[in-house]
Write a protein that holds these residues in place. Structure first.
Motif, PDB file in Angstrom:
ATOM      1  N   SER A 100       0.581  -1.194   0.132  1.00 18.40           N
ATOM      2  CA  SER A 100      -0.482   0.111   0.336  1.00 18.40           C
ATOM      3  C   SER A 100       0.675   1.275  -0.021  1.00 18.40           C
ATOM      4  O   SER A 100       1.865   1.462   0.723  1.00 18.40           O
ATOM      5  CB  SER A 100      -1.223   0.250   1.061  1.00 18.40           C
ATOM      6  N   GLU A 101       0.942   2.383  -0.788  1.00 18.53           N
ATOM      7  CA  GLU A 101       1.609   3.290  -1.220  1.00 18.53           C
ATOM      8  C   GLU A 101       0.511   4.195  -1.236  1.00 18.53           C
ATOM      9  O   GLU A 101      -0.301   4.228  -2.114  1.00 18.53           O
ATOM     10  CB  GLU A 101       2.485   3.444  -2.228  1.00 18.53           C
ATOM     11  N   SER A 102       0.449   5.952  -1.286  1.00 20.60           N
ATOM     12  CA  SER A 102       0.036   6.579  -0.686  1.00 20.60           C
ATOM     13  C   SER A 102      -0.659   6.695  -2.731  1.00 20.60           C
ATOM     14  O   SER A 102       0.636   6.572  -4.004  1.00 20.60           O
ATOM     15  CB  SER A 102       0.655   8.011  -1.125  1.00 20.60           C
ATOM     16  N   SER A 103      -1.957   7.253  -3.020  1.00 24.15           N
ATOM     17  CA  SER A 103      -2.427   6.779  -4.088  1.00 24.15           C
ATOM     18  C   SER A 103      -2.836   6.355  -5.159  1.00 24.15           C
ATOM     19  O   SER A 103      -2.109   6.008  -6.690  1.00 24.15           O
ATOM     20  CB  SER A 103      -1.819   8.211  -4.658  1.00 24.15           C
ATOM     21  N   ASP A 104      -2.424   4.639  -4.484  1.00 23.05           N
ATOM     22  CA  ASP A 104      -2.600   3.494  -5.102  1.00 23.05           C
ATOM     23  C   ASP A 104      -4.124   3.206  -5.835  1.00 23.05           C
ATOM     24  O   ASP A 104      -4.103   2.824  -6.906  1.00 23.05           O
ATOM     25  CB  ASP A 104      -1.787   2.392  -4.663  1.00 23.05           C
ATOM     26  N   LEU A 105      -4.743   4.008  -5.478  1.00 24.94           N
ATOM     27  CA  LEU A 105      -6.218   3.715  -6.127  1.00 24.94           C
ATOM     28  C   LEU A 105      -6.600   1.803  -5.650  1.00 24.94           C
ATOM     29  O   LEU A 105      -8.140   1.893  -6.997  1.00 24.94           O
ATOM     30  CB  LEU A 105      -6.511   4.664  -6.669  1.00 24.94           C
ATOM     31  N   PHE A 106      -6.206   1.160  -4.995  1.00 23.82           N
ATOM     32  CA  PHE A 106      -6.429  -0.365  -4.873  1.00 23.82           C
ATOM     33  C   PHE A 106      -7.850  -0.245  -4.503  1.00 23.82           C
ATOM     34  O   PHE A 106      -8.328   0.277  -3.997  1.00 23.82           O
ATOM     35  CB  PHE A 106      -6.026  -0.725  -3.598  1.00 23.82           C
ATOM     36  N   GLY A 107      -8.864  -0.989  -6.275  1.00 27.52           N
ATOM     37  CA  GLY A 107      -9.793  -0.762  -6.008  1.00 27.52           C
ATOM     38  C   GLY A 107     -10.557   0.298  -7.107  1.00 27.52           C
ATOM     39  O   GLY A 107     -12.104   0.553  -6.655  1.00 27.52           O
ATOM     40  N   SER A 108     -10.017   0.749  -7.713  1.00 23.88           N
ATOM     41  CA  SER A 108     -10.473   1.475  -8.779  1.00 23.88           C
ATOM     42  C   SER A 108     -11.416   1.361  -9.112  1.00 23.88           C
ATOM     43  O   SER A 108     -11.779   2.081 -10.954  1.00 23.88           O
ATOM     44  CB  SER A 108      -9.866   2.439  -9.643  1.00 23.88           C
ATOM     45  N   ASP A 109     -11.043  -0.168  -9.977  1.00 26.31           N
ATOM     46  CA  ASP A 109     -12.218  -0.638 -10.747  1.00 26.31           C
ATOM     47  C   ASP A 109     -12.148  -2.081  -9.567  1.00 26.31           C
ATOM     48  O   ASP A 109     -11.515  -2.381  -9.424  1.00 26.31           O
ATOM     49  CB  ASP A 109     -12.623  -0.919 -12.419  1.00 26.31           C
ATOM     50  N   VAL A 110     -13.417  -2.676  -9.435  1.00 29.43           N
ATOM     51  CA  VAL A 110     -13.652  -4.477  -9.807  1.00 29.43           C
ATOM     52  C   VAL A 110     -14.746  -5.335 -10.273  1.00 29.43           C
ATOM     53  O   VAL A 110     -15.317  -4.520 -10.488  1.00 29.43           O
ATOM     54  CB  VAL A 110     -13.813  -4.390  -7.918  1.00 29.43           C
ATOM     55  N   LEU A 111     -14.066  -6.234 -10.446  1.00 26.43           N
ATOM     56  CA  LEU A 111     -14.996  -7.646 -11.336  1.00 26.43           C
ATOM     57  C   LEU A 111     -14.729  -8.674 -10.656  1.00 26.43           C
ATOM     58  O   LEU A 111     -13.823  -9.407 -10.911  1.00 26.43           O
ATOM     59  CB  LEU A 111     -14.477  -7.222 -13.059  1.00 26.43           C
ATOM     60  N   LEU A 112     -15.582  -9.285 -10.480  1.00 26.48           N
ATOM     61  CA  LEU A 112     -16.256 -10.711 -10.103  1.00 26.48           C
ATOM     62  C   LEU A 112     -16.589 -11.972 -11.260  1.00 26.48           C
ATOM     63  O   LEU A 112     -17.879 -11.220 -12.133  1.00 26.48           O
ATOM     64  CB  LEU A 112     -17.331 -11.154  -8.651  1.00 26.48           C
ATOM     65  N   SER A 113     -15.879 -12.276 -11.515  1.00 30.56           N
ATOM     66  CA  SER A 113     -16.091 -12.865 -12.577  1.00 30.56           C
ATOM     67  C   SER A 113     -15.210 -14.871 -12.934  1.00 30.56           C
ATOM     68  O   SER A 113     -14.024 -14.736 -11.835  1.00 30.56           O
ATOM     69  CB  SER A 113     -15.155 -12.612 -14.147  1.00 30.56           C
ATOM     70  N   ASP A 114     -15.362 -15.799 -13.284  1.00 26.30           N
ATOM     71  CA  ASP A 114     -14.898 -17.064 -13.031  1.00 26.30           C
ATOM     72  C   ASP A 114     -14.190 -17.402 -14.351  1.00 26.30           C
ATOM     73  O   ASP A 114     -14.509 -17.736 -15.294  1.00 26.30           O
ATOM     74  CB  ASP A 114     -16.128 -17.715 -13.337  1.00 26.30           C
ATOM     75  N   PHE A 115     -12.331 -16.871 -14.273  1.00 21.30           N
ATOM     76  CA  PHE A 115     -12.074 -16.668 -14.823  1.00 21.30           C
ATOM     77  C   PHE A 115     -10.933 -18.511 -15.820  1.00 21.30           C
ATOM     78  O   PHE A 115     -10.673 -18.334 -16.190  1.00 21.30           O
ATOM     79  CB  PHE A 115     -10.047 -16.587 -14.606  1.00 21.30           C
ATOM     80  N   ASN A 116     -10.859 -19.135 -14.332  1.00 23.69           N
ATOM     81  CA  ASN A 116     -10.745 -20.535 -14.493  1.00 23.69           C
ATOM     82  C   ASN A 116     -12.166 -21.463 -14.641  1.00 23.69           C
ATOM     83  O   ASN A 116     -11.336 -22.892 -15.264  1.00 23.69           O
ATOM     84  CB  ASN A 116      -9.908 -21.062 -13.461  1.00 23.69           C
ATOM     85  N   ALA A 117     -13.425 -21.009 -14.500  1.00 24.17           N
ATOM     86  CA  ALA A 117     -14.238 -21.814 -15.284  1.00 24.17           C
ATOM     87  C   ALA A 117     -14.363 -23.064 -13.976  1.00 24.17           C
ATOM     88  O   ALA A 117     -14.807 -24.211 -14.784  1.00 24.17           O
ATOM     89  CB  ALA A 117     -14.112 -22.390 -16.719  1.00 24.17           C
TER      90      ALA A 117
END
Length: 501
Positions: free
Chosen positions: A425-442
Motif C-alpha cells: 500500500s502506497e499513497s494514491s495507489d487507488l486499489f479498487g479503482s475498478d472491481v470485477l467478479l468473474s469465473d476466469f478458470n471456469a
C-alpha cells in the motif's frame, strides 16, 4: 488519522483515467477525475454470474482491461484495450491481446485525447455464440464535431476479439460524447442483444434487434429519462439487468435531475416489448451500480455505491460517513422489495467509515462460493493505509449474499498490505479503482479482479485474487503491470481503471 480530502460532487460515469498524481491532488483538494469503471452485465447471463464474457468461446471467461489514457504510436491519451483470455489456471500475461484503433480491422485512427476504451460492455450482438465488446470512445473528434464521440463493436471469434464495426450516431448534431457509457442487454425480450448508449443529452440511444458486422441494426430509438442535460450534467452510467424477472432486461441510469444539486440520482426504466420504458422510477442515488440476485428469489437486486459524504460540500442524501452501498431488492413489480444499506460501520464489515474513504466507488456482483447467490465486491479508493504515507492507497471489501439478502457476516477486506496480495500500500495507489467478479478458470466460482489505476504514479496495475470455492483467498494471486503486457507507460495510462468482462 484525520483526512483532509474532498470527495467528488460530480464525477464521470466511466473513467477518464487521470494521472494518479492528479487524482491524488483531486482527492486532497478538488474533484476526482478518475471515475467508475465498468460493471455492465453480459446480456443473457445468469442472475448470479452476470460477468461471463467469453470472446473466444473456449469455455473460460475473459476480461477486457482498458487503459483509456494510454499513449498509442506517440499519441497521448489515445487509449487501448488489453484482453486477457481465461484458462484453467485463470488470468495471466501469457494469454492476451492488445487492441487499439490501429489494430487490423478496427475502425478509426489513434489520435491524442480520443480515450478509446473509456466505456465497455460485453454482449453477443450478432448471435454467433461469441461474446463481442462494445467500446465507447466519447472524446473522438468527428467531422465538424469536436468530442462528438463514437461507439465500436469489436467482434468475438475463435481467436478472440478481431476487427470491429462503428455504430453511427443517430443524432450527432444534438449532443456530444456519444459512447460516454454503454450497456448491453435484451431490453425487449426478443432474444437479441441490444445496446444502450449514453451521451451528453438526457436521452439513452438504444440499438435494438441485434447488430451485424455491416452496421445493420433492427432500429435505433431515443429513450427519454428524467435527467437533465445542461453542461456538465448528463447521463453518467448505464446498468442493465432483469430486476422483475420478466425475461426482459431493465435499465438503471445515473445522472442529475433539475433539482438535485450536484449529487447523482438513479432512475429505473423497465424493459418492455418495445425496449426500455420512458416511465421512470427513482431509486437511491449514486453513480455506480450492478445487478444480481443476492437472496436467491429469482429477481435482480440493484447494488449502488454512494461515495459523497460529509467531506463533500454537496453531501449525497442517505450516504454514510466514508460512503456506503444501497442494495434495492427486486420483485415482480420492479426494485421495490426493500433496501439494505451497508457501510464500513455495518456489523461484520471490516474497517471503520471515515470521511472520504469513497467506499462504494466501484461495485461488482458474482457468485464467489457457488451457493447460487450473488456476492458483492466493493472498491474504496480513498481508504488510507495504517502507516504514514499510505493515504488513498485503497481497499476492496467482499460481502456475501444470503437467503435474507446481503449482510456483513463473513465479509472480507483486502489491501496491498494484506498478506499474499502483490505489492504494498502506497499513497494514491487507488486499489479498487475498478472491481470485477468473474469465473476466469471456469470452476463455477467467481474470482476477483482489482484495478489499481494509481500504481507507480499512474501507470496502473491489475491484481487477480482467486476463489477457494468458499471465499476469496490470496493464494496464487496474480499481479499484472502495464509494461509486462504491452501498455505504454508514457504519461499516465491508468491500466486497470476500467474492467469489462
Amino acid at each position: 488519522m484525520p483526512k483532509h480530502k474532498r470527495t467528488p460532487a460530480v464525477r464521470p460515469g466511466r473513467a477518464r483515467i487521470a494521472a494518479a498524481t492528479a487524482a491524488a491532488a483531486a482527492l486532497t483538494g478538488g474533484l476526482v477525475s478518475l471515475s467508475a469503471g465498468t460493471a455492465s452485465a453480459t446480456a443473457g447471463a445468469s442472475a448470479t454470474r452476470p460477468h461471463e464474457a467469453d470472446f473466444n468461446l473456449d469455455g473460460y471467461p475473459d476480461v477486457a482491461v482498458s487503459s483509456p489514457e494510454a499513449s498509442v504510436g506517440g499519441h497521448a491519451e489515445a487509449g487501448q484495450i488489453t484482453v486477457f483470455y481465461g484458462s484453467a489456471s485463470g488470468i495471466s500475461a501469457a494469454k492476451r491481446a492488445t487492441i487499439t484503433q490501429s489494430s487490423t480491422g478496427v475502425p478509426g485512427t489513434p489520435e491524442s485525447g480520443d480515450l478509446f476504451g473509456y466505456a465497455t460492455s460485453p454482449g453477443d450482438f450478432n448471435r454467433d455464440g461469441f461474446t463481442d465488446l462494445a467500446v465507447g470512445t466519447p472524446y473522438e473528434d468527428m467531422p465538424g464535431d469536436t468530442d462528438g464521440g463514437t461507439v465500436t463493436v469489436l467482434w468475438g471469434s475463435s481467436s478472440g476479439l478481431k476487427g470491429g464495426t462503428t455504430l453511427d450516431d443517430p443524432a450527432p448534431s444534438s449532443h456530444d460524447r456519444f459512447g460516454f457509457d454503454v450497456a448491453a442487454g435484451d431490453f425487449d425480450g426478443d432474444a437479441k442483444t441490444d445496446l444502450a448508449i449514453a451521451d451528453t443529452s438526457k436521452y439513452v440511444r438504444v440499438f435494438k434487434g441485434g447488430i451485424t458486422k455491416d452496421d445493420s441494426v433492427g432500429s435505433a430509438t431515443a429513450v427519454t429519462t428524467p435527467l437533465r442535460s445542461t453542461s456538465p450534467y448528463h447521463l453518467r452510467k448505464l446498468t442493465a439487468g432483469d430486476i422483475n424477472a420478466d425475461g426482459k432486461d431493465d435499465l438503471v441510469v445515473s445522472g442529475n435531475t433539475a433539482t438535485d444539486g450536484d449529487y447523482l440520482v438513479n432512475a429505473y426504466l423497465p424493459g418492455t416489448a418495445s425496449g426500455p420504458s420512458n416511465t421512470a422510477t427513482m431509486l437511491p442515488g449514486g453513480v455506480i451500480s450492478d445487478i444480481g440476485d443476492l437472496n436467491g428469489d429469482g429477481f435482480g437486486d440493484v447494488v449502488t455505491g454512494l461515495t459523497a459524504d460529509s467531506s463533500n460540500s454537496e453531501e449525497q442524501p442517505g450516504t454514510s460517513t466514508g460512503g456506503d452501498i444501497h442494495v434495492t431488492y427486486g420483485s415482480a413489480t420492479g426494485p421495490d422489495g426493500g433496501t439494505t444499506v451497508i457501510s464500513q460501520d455495518t456489523a461484520g464489515v471490516p474497517g471503520t467509515g471515515e470521511a472520504a474513504d469513497l467506499f462504494g466507488w466501484e461495485v461488482s456482483v458474482g457468485d464467489i462460493n457457488g451457493d447460487g447467490l450473488s456476492d458483492i465486491a466493493v472498491g474504496a479508493i480513498g481508504e488510507d493505509g495504517t502507516t504514514a504515507g499510505t493515504d488513498n492507497s485503497g481497499a476492496v471489501t467482499v460481502l456475501y449474499g444470503t437467503p435474507s439478502g446481503v449482510t456483513g457476516t463473513g465479509a472480507q477486506s483486502f489491501t496491498q498490505n494484506t498478506a499474499g496480495v502483490p505489492g504494498s500500500s502506497e499513497s494514491s495507489d487507488l486499489f479498487g479503482s475498478d472491481v470485477l467478479l468473474s469465473d476466469f478458470n471456469a470452476d463455477g466460482r467467481s474470482d476477483l479482479a482489482v484495478g489499481v489505476a494509481g500504481e507507480n504514479a499512474g501507470n496502473g496495475a491489475l491484481t487477480v485474487l482467486k476463489s477457494s470455492g468458499g471465499k476469496i483467498v490470496t493464494t496464487g494471486a496474480v499481479s499484472l503491470s502495464p509494461s509486462a503486457v504491452g501498455v505504454s507507460t508514457s504519461g499516465t495510462p491508468g491500466f486497470g481503471g476500467v474492467l469489462g468482462g
